[in-house]
Design an enzyme around this catalytic site. Sequence first.
Site, PDB file in Angstrom:
ATOM      1  N   ASP A  72       0.860  -1.183   0.000  1.00 53.06           N
ATOM      2  CA  ASP A  72       0.000   0.000   0.000  1.00 53.06           C
ATOM      3  C   ASP A  72       0.897   1.234   0.000  1.00 53.06           C
ATOM      4  O   ASP A  72       1.617   1.474   0.976  1.00 53.06           O
ATOM      5  CB  ASP A  72      -0.903   0.020   1.229  1.00 53.06           C
ATOM      6  CG  ASP A  72      -1.988  -1.057   1.216  1.00 53.06           C
ATOM      7  OD1 ASP A  72      -1.872  -2.002   0.404  1.00 53.06           O
ATOM      8  OD2 ASP A  72      -2.924  -0.961   2.021  1.00 53.06           O
ATOM      9  N   LYS A 125     -10.262   0.210  -1.882  1.00 50.92           N
ATOM     10  CA  LYS A 125     -10.047  -0.108  -0.473  1.00 50.92           C
ATOM     11  C   LYS A 125     -10.424   1.092   0.376  1.00 50.92           C
ATOM     12  O   LYS A 125      -9.937   2.200   0.155  1.00 50.92           O
ATOM     13  CB  LYS A 125      -8.589  -0.502  -0.214  1.00 50.92           C
ATOM     14  CG  LYS A 125      -8.303  -0.799   1.273  1.00 50.92           C
ATOM     15  CD  LYS A 125      -6.887  -1.305   1.499  1.00 50.92           C
ATOM     16  CE  LYS A 125      -6.566  -1.472   2.973  1.00 50.92           C
ATOM     17  NZ  LYS A 125      -5.196  -1.990   3.205  1.00 50.92           N
ATOM     18  N   LYS A 158      -7.053   3.477  -2.718  1.00 52.59           N
ATOM     19  CA  LYS A 158      -7.349   3.374  -1.290  1.00 52.59           C
ATOM     20  C   LYS A 158      -7.591   4.771  -0.725  1.00 52.59           C
ATOM     21  O   LYS A 158      -6.880   5.710  -1.052  1.00 52.59           O
ATOM     22  CB  LYS A 158      -6.177   2.689  -0.573  1.00 52.59           C
ATOM     23  CG  LYS A 158      -6.304   2.596   0.947  1.00 52.59           C
ATOM     24  CD  LYS A 158      -5.097   1.867   1.531  1.00 52.59           C
ATOM     25  CE  LYS A 158      -5.072   1.937   3.051  1.00 52.59           C
ATOM     26  NZ  LYS A 158      -3.886   1.273   3.628  1.00 52.59           N
TER      27      LYS A 158
END
Length: 221
Positions: A91, A182, A153
């Site tokens: 990430d 996400k 995300k």
Amino acid sequence: MDIEEILSKVDHTLLSQAATWDEIRQICDDGIKYGCASVCIPASYVRQAAEYVGGKIPVCTVIGFPNGYSTTAAKCFEAEDAVKNGAEEIDMVINIGALRDRKYDYVLDEINAVKKSCGGKLLKVIIETCLLTDEEKIKMCEIVSESEADFIKTSTGFSKAGATREDVALFAKHVANGTRIKAAGGIASLEDAEEFIRLGADRLGTSRIVKLIKNEEAQGY
């Protein structure tokens, strides 16, 4: 939506600066026990955690975290190092200042450089929605959709706010090319989790859902 389905979308997360190995090990144990999508932990614990879980659950870590303003070369090194140590998912935080300066090619090129450094592993792109306008969020949906990354995300969980229903709905409207979503930060209840999934989130970054299932006090990332 049943509990197992919700848990299967959870990146069970502990990114506290003060996290100890005992706490990381508990995250791993719980992630495996409850069938989570991954465990998301600091990079310094990736090798130890990957050896500990032995392939029973993917290990995820964060790079350029939480501010995103390290150089592309530094982010690429972090990604390569994490994968070498056993991370299956990365990430990354974008350079938010570059986005706000409308340096869109820079942002896209950095994402693709980091994806290349991931060696085929999943890449999720954190855009820190609480610092962006809706126009900037939509632009990042376009950039991430154009890139080689796998997910967009919402948040690090370390800034002013985390995921909102409005942002996930906005993402769902504007992502393309199979880009997944996400939601992370502030997901405090099973109702929250179910609603984010209904709105289009494929992953949830949280520690609270497993704690709720364990009847523990819901607090943390």
